[in-house]
Design an enzyme around this catalytic site. Structure first.
Site, short mmCIF file in Angstrom:
data_model
loop_
_atom_site.label_atom_id
_atom_site.label_comp_id
_atom_site.label_asym_id
_atom_site.label_seq_id
_atom_site.Cartn_x
_atom_site.Cartn_y
_atom_site.Cartn_z
N CYS A 122 2.15 10.69 -13.90
CA CYS A 122 1.32 11.87 -13.51
C CYS A 122 1.62 13.26 -14.26
O CYS A 122 0.64 14.00 -14.29
CB CYS A 122 0.93 11.71 -11.90
SG CYS A 122 2.31 12.33 -11.08
N CYS A 130 -1.51 8.64 -12.20
CA CYS A 130 0.00 8.04 -12.43
C CYS A 130 -0.08 6.79 -13.29
O CYS A 130 0.67 6.06 -13.28
CB CYS A 130 0.50 7.54 -10.91
SG CYS A 130 0.43 8.84 -9.74
N LYS A 195 4.65 4.64 -0.16
CA LYS A 195 4.34 5.96 -0.52
C LYS A 195 2.89 6.16 -0.16
O LYS A 195 2.06 5.52 -0.45
CB LYS A 195 4.48 6.36 -2.08
CG LYS A 195 4.06 7.51 -2.37
CD LYS A 195 4.40 7.60 -3.78
CE LYS A 195 3.96 9.24 -4.42
NZ LYS A 195 4.07 9.64 -5.61
N ARG A 205 2.64 19.47 -6.66
CA ARG A 205 1.75 19.33 -7.52
C ARG A 205 1.61 20.51 -8.46
O ARG A 205 1.41 20.69 -9.62
CB ARG A 205 0.42 18.77 -7.47
CG ARG A 205 0.42 17.44 -6.85
CD ARG A 205 -0.85 16.61 -6.04
NE ARG A 205 -0.55 15.32 -5.74
CZ ARG A 205 -1.48 14.76 -5.12
NH1 ARG A 205 -2.43 15.00 -4.69
NH2 ARG A 205 -1.05 13.43 -4.71
N ARG A 217 -5.63 10.10 -5.28
CA ARG A 217 -4.66 8.98 -5.60
C ARG A 217 -4.85 7.89 -4.42
O ARG A 217 -3.99 7.00 -4.24
CB ARG A 217 -3.46 9.26 -5.50
CG ARG A 217 -3.00 10.51 -6.29
CD ARG A 217 -1.54 10.67 -6.89
NE ARG A 217 -0.77 11.75 -7.36
CZ ARG A 217 -1.45 12.17 -8.72
NH1 ARG A 217 -2.32 11.57 -9.34
NH2 ARG A 217 -0.56 13.23 -8.93
N LYS A 248 7.75 7.68 2.24
CA LYS A 248 7.68 9.02 1.57
C LYS A 248 6.11 9.46 1.77
O LYS A 248 5.20 8.43 1.96
CB LYS A 248 7.56 9.07 0.22
CG LYS A 248 6.80 10.46 -0.71
CD LYS A 248 7.34 10.09 -2.14
CE LYS A 248 6.60 11.51 -2.42
NZ LYS A 248 6.38 11.52 -4.12
#
Ligand code: PBG
Length: 326
Positions: A122, A130, A195, A205, A217, A248
């Site tokens: 990404c 990604c 994630k 970002r 995403r 995460k």
């Protein structure tokens, strides 16, 4: 036994007693510090929404890694800011890419600090997604080969560990195979297994220049409402050959960390992400919370939930406190 015979406060009377019965201890050994490396010389570009964190050029990065090593932090996690982006994120897997060059310099000039690299396209793609885009969405299978090439190029440059964060299906086995075929069977994979599609990545970002230019995403990162799916994702990564599994973000997902720790016997990492860091820093600046205390409480909470490894922008500050060097 009930009150008045039993009194839990007996063991909380003073710090010595509290220390004796403390169940969780945070250690500098648990910490990993993320770093953003950029082209140029003498560049230190502060990230507005993450006070204390900057993009660094390789020369300053090397100094930073020395400082991290002196603080006793065992590992860094490297993210790259490329010179040019394109549709296929080419700089991500070039021998002369920013991360590959940074790894070689750190290996040459600074310490034995463990270098972990983020494996994801990404930051390197013009569209900010990604992987490779086909028909308006990320094409899973076409992306796998590029991720494996990226991981291999990091290993060839001297990375000690690779950490795929893209959330494509099958990427752990693809990367494992590619590393093994190229005589890097000794390089561990720390997989971002669970994630989530999180708004807590906002400041990152800005730091990495990796916002998606269209859409979001959610077709590859997980729905924040799901926990059984996290177990499934981790099982797949374990079967595919992950050495460490990651959850995460961390603070809003402590239940996930807990469940993964209960269910699996691999080391568990948790990523205390940019938005979690930014919120503590912002509230501290406003004088609304004691930032340092909140930081330590968050980190011990992540550890208590079950994380063996904590990736955090607080690593340096926490290490100073843990080593009594403040
Ligand atoms: C790359 C990547 C992201 C983070 C780590 N690796 C951003 C994202 O998925 O959008 C977030 C880290 C943070 O917020 O601190 N895919």
């Amino acid at each position: 036994m009930l009150f008045p015979d039993y009194r839990p406060r007996r063991l909380r009377k003073n710090e010595h007693l509290r220390r004796m019965i403390r169940e969780t201890t945070l250690s500098v050994d648990n910490l990993v510090y993320p770093l953003f490396v950029t082209h140029g010389k003498g560049v230190r570009r502060p990230i507005k929404s993450m006070p204390g964190i900057s993009q660094l050029s390789i020369d300053l990065l090397v100094e930073e890694v020395r400082e991290i090593n002196d603080l006793g932090i065992p590992a860094v996690l490297l993210f790259g800011i490329p010179k040019n982006k394109d549709e296929a994120g080419s700089e991500a897997y070039e021998r002369q890419g920013i991360v590959q060059r940074a790894i070689r310099e750190i290996r040459k000039k600074a310490s034995e600090t463990i270098i972990i690299t983020d494996v994801c396209l990404c930051e390197y793609t013009t569209h900010g997604h990604c992987g490779i885009i086909k028909n308006g969405d990320v094409d899973n299978d076409a992306t796998l080969e590029l991720l494996a090439r990226m991981a291999l190029s990091h290993a060839e440059a001297g990375a000690h560990m690779v950490a795929p964060s893209d959330m494509m299906d099958g990427r752990v086995s693809e990367i494992r195979e590619c590393l093994d075929e190229n005589a890097h069977e000794g390089i561990p994979i720390m997989s971002y297994s669970a994630k989530y599609a999180s708004s807590f990545y906002g400041p990152f970002r800005e730091a990495a220049g990796s916002s998606p230019q269209f859409g979001d995403r959610r077709s590859y990162q997980m729905d924040p409402a799901n926990s059984r799916e996290a177990i499934r994702e981790v099982s797949l990564d374990v079967e595919e050959g992950a050495d460490i599994v990651m959850v995460k973000p961390a603070i809003a997902y402590l239940d996930i960390i807990f469940q993964i720790k209960e269910e699996f016997d691999l080391p568990v990492a948790a990523y205390n992400v940019s938005g979690e860091y930014a919120m503590v820093k912002a509230a501290d600046r406003l004088g609304w919370v004691d930032g340092e205390k909140v930081m330590m409480e968050c980190l011990v909470g992540i550890k208590r939930a079950g994380a063996d490894i904590i990736i955090t922008y607080f690593a340096k500050e926490a290490a100073r406190i843990l080593r009594g060097k403040v």
